[in-house]
Every structure is written in C-alpha cells, then in structure tokens.
Design an enzyme around this catalytic site. Structure first.
Site, short mmCIF file in Angstrom:
data_model
loop_
_atom_site.label_atom_id
_atom_site.label_comp_id
_atom_site.label_asym_id
_atom_site.label_seq_id
_atom_site.Cartn_x
_atom_site.Cartn_y
_atom_site.Cartn_z
N HIS A 92 -21.60 28.06 -1.87
CA HIS A 92 -21.04 26.79 -1.39
C HIS A 92 -19.55 26.71 -1.69
CE1 HIS A 92 -20.26 24.38 -5.06
NE2 HIS A 92 -21.23 25.05 -5.60
N CYS A 93 -18.86 25.92 -0.87
CA CYS A 93 -17.46 25.57 -1.12
C CYS A 93 -17.39 24.04 -1.10
CB CYS A 93 -16.53 26.23 -0.12
SG CYS A 93 -16.92 25.92 1.63
N TRP A 94 -16.29 23.47 -0.65
CA TRP A 94 -16.14 22.02 -0.70
C TRP A 94 -17.06 21.32 0.29
CZ3 TRP A 94 -15.49 17.71 -2.94
CH2 TRP A 94 -15.14 16.55 -2.24
N TYR A 121 -20.23 21.12 -1.61
CA TYR A 121 -20.25 20.22 -2.77
C TYR A 121 -20.19 18.76 -2.34
CZ TYR A 121 -19.02 17.69 -6.94
OH TYR A 121 -19.03 16.77 -7.95
#
Length: 355
Positions: A92-94, A121
């Site tokens: 995952h990233c933002w 996130y």
C-alpha cells in the site's frame, strides 16, 4: 494483482501491510504492524515532487524510474522474504496509486503473486474513524486518582488478567505529569493514536464494558473521540486514593531512580520544573528551586504534588457528579479489591450489564 479491502486486511491475521511510502510518511501515519519498504528516501521523494511542480508529470515519472530501477532487486527481495514468514504481504501507499501499483506489478513480473490494499492508507484511516464509535463497548469503567496513586499499574495488571482495558496514555505515548514524561520519547500524533485505539477496541470487541483512566479530552498531541468522552462521563467511576509518602515513592521509583544517572536527566527535569515556578506560590517556588539545585528529587516531587498537581486534579474531579467507588491503593490486596468492586458495580449497574 489482487486488491484487498481494508475490512479484509483487518479481519485476517494472515496479511501483513507493506508500506512503500517514504520513511517520513510512514512515521507520520502507519497501519500498526506494517513494514516500511520505501520506494524512495525522504530526499528522493522531495526531489521528485519538486521536479513534478517545475517540469511536469513526464519528467517526474522518468526521474522516479531512474531512482527506483537499481533498487528493484533489493525491494522485491525484501517483500519476498516476508512471504517466508507465512504472512501475505499487502502493498500500500497513500491512496492506492502509482507507487503501490508499480510495486505490485513488478512482483507479478517476477512471478510473485501480489496483493494491494484498495484505497491505500487513506482508505484505512477513513475506515477506522468510522468504526471506532461503532465498536466502543457500551459502558465505561473509569479510574480517577491523584498523580502517583498507581492507576497506570492497576490498568496494566487488569489487562494482563484479561480485562478489557484501554490504556489511553500508552496509545498517546504521553503522561500528564512532568516525571511521567521522563523517558517516554516523542508523543504520538492523532493518526497513530487513532490507529492504536482502533486496534485495541477491535481486540476487545464484544465486551460489554471497557476500563480507562480518567483523562482530559486531549492527551499530549492527540484527542479522544467525542463518543468516548460521552461514555466516560456516564460511566462507573472509581477513585484510587493513596498517601503522599507512597505517591512520592511510586513516582521516584518509576521515573527518577532508573534515569537519574543519565546525562540528559538533570537538564530535562530542570527545564520542565522551571516552567511551573510561576504557577505556584512564591514560598513553594523557592522550596522547589532549592530541591532542584540540591537534586533532592523526593522533596521536589512532594512539593509538586501538594502545590501544583493536587489542586488542579481536585478541580477536575468536580466535573463529575459521582458516585465514586473508593479504592485504597496502599492496601496489599488493592488489585483484588478493585476487581471485586468492578464486578459488583458492573453487575449492579442500571444498564443491566454483566461481566
């Protein structure tokens, strides 16, 4: 590549979140238990962001490729190693954008099945903020008490015995008194606090009540949700009492004795105590300065309790109408005493809840 929802991630222990954002982003806001395997360092992230603003998306993407390409074997290798633990890495990233999609694609190219957190996130945070009020147990059992009465120790002992304790100070990494902050490090921000709170509430999900310490809405850098404050005010209240000498000794043993030989200790105490001098009487301030100069920490703690903390805590207690169930913290059987009274109070509460 398969997308995993936040609910799927939280409801299964087989997944491990892998955060591919820069370290500064991970430090600011992370899913508890996640592993940070960043595509870019903080400096590289800043460089790409600046390039995007000045030269546009194409130039930024090209520079990102130049930076990431040499790192790929190591990055993919680290993720592959995580799979050997039996857990399934969830990238995952933002917000589930280019960074997580790129890493997941590289894994697929390398023949490694990949999973990505849908929405990143941001989706996780939106989910937990929505769920926290919904999974709060119905009744709050609240421990009140002056500084040094051992409330935190009682909470920890209850939690070890399986009671549904929610340790807000631990989640905020912040304690109210000046000595309580010794050795604690940086207080947690709101995002970290919320994530830890959700994790704990999820662990005790199904309990009819939860046990907390009486804290003001704001604890260090974080604030409790309004729903928790409301349940606290309507809860079952216990007042933990202890003598001044016992309280002084507790604080000294926990926060002074282990650290007093450290190089930073004297200066940190001096800095914190100095800020309080104007908030107490002149006579007390003079005595405090003498105790500080002579490194007489037992006297220093007693002066602070009597002239600073106790008057303020006594005022805070007036916010509650009671009744308060009293607990003698100096009794050798204080934990057993508290357990019996909690059981009795919960069983006989108007809500009809039972342990």
């Amino acid at each position: 590549m398969k997308d995993i929802s936040v609910q799927e991630l939280i409801s299964s222990s087989k997944y491990i979140p892998v955060d591919v954002r820069a370290p500064i982003e991970h430090k600011e806001s992370a899913i508890p238990g996640s592993v940070n395997i960043p595509l870019f360092t903080d400096e590289e992230r800043q460089e790409i962001g600046t390039l995007y603003k000045k030269s546009g998306e194409e130039a930024a993407k090209w520079r990102a490729m130049e930076i990431v390409s040499p790192k790929l074997p190591r990055l993919l290798g680290e993720i592959k190693e995580l799979k050997k633990t039996g857990a399934e890495p969830i990238i995952h990233c933002w917000r589930g954008g280019m960074r997580s999609r790129s890493v997941a694609s590289f894994l697929e190219y390398a023949g490694i099945p990949s999973y990505r957190l849908e929405g990143g996130y941001r989706a996780y945070r939106e989910y937990i903020l929505e769920r926290i009020p919904e999974i709060l147990p119905q009744k709050a059992v609240v421990l009140h008490g002056m500084t040094g009465t051992g409330k935190t120790d009682l909470l920890k002992a209850l939690q070890e015995k399986g009671y549904p304790v929610v340790d807000l100070e631990q989640m905020a990494n912040h304690r109210g008194s000046i000595f309580g902050m010794i050795g604690m490090g940086e207080a947690h921000n709101q995002k970290t606090f919320d994530a830890l709170l959700f994790d704990r509430l999820n662990e005790i999900k199904g309990a009819n009540y939860f046990i907390i310490e009486a804290e003001s809405k704001r604890i260090g850098r974080a604030a409790q949700p309004d729903e928790m404050i409301a349940k606290k005010s309507e809860g079952i209240h216990f007042l933990v009492k202890s003598s001044i000498p016992k309280r002084v000794q507790r604080i000294y043993d926990e926060y002074v004795h282990p650290f007093k030989e450290e190089a930073w200790f004297e200066e940190e105490v001096k800095e914190k105590v100095t800020k309080l001098l104007r908030r107490i009487s002149q006579d007390a301030a003079t005595s405090l300065q003498v105790a500080l100069k002579e490194k007489n920490y037992l006297d220093l703690i007693e002066i602070l309790l009597i002239h600073y903390y106790d008057p303020r805590y006594g005022h805070a207690l007036q916010e509650y109408s009671g009744p308060f169930h009293e607990i003698d913290a100096d009794a050798p059987d204080v934990l057993e005493q508290l357990e019996k009274k909690i059981t009795h109070a919960i069983t006989n509460s108007n809500s009809g809840l039972k342990i």
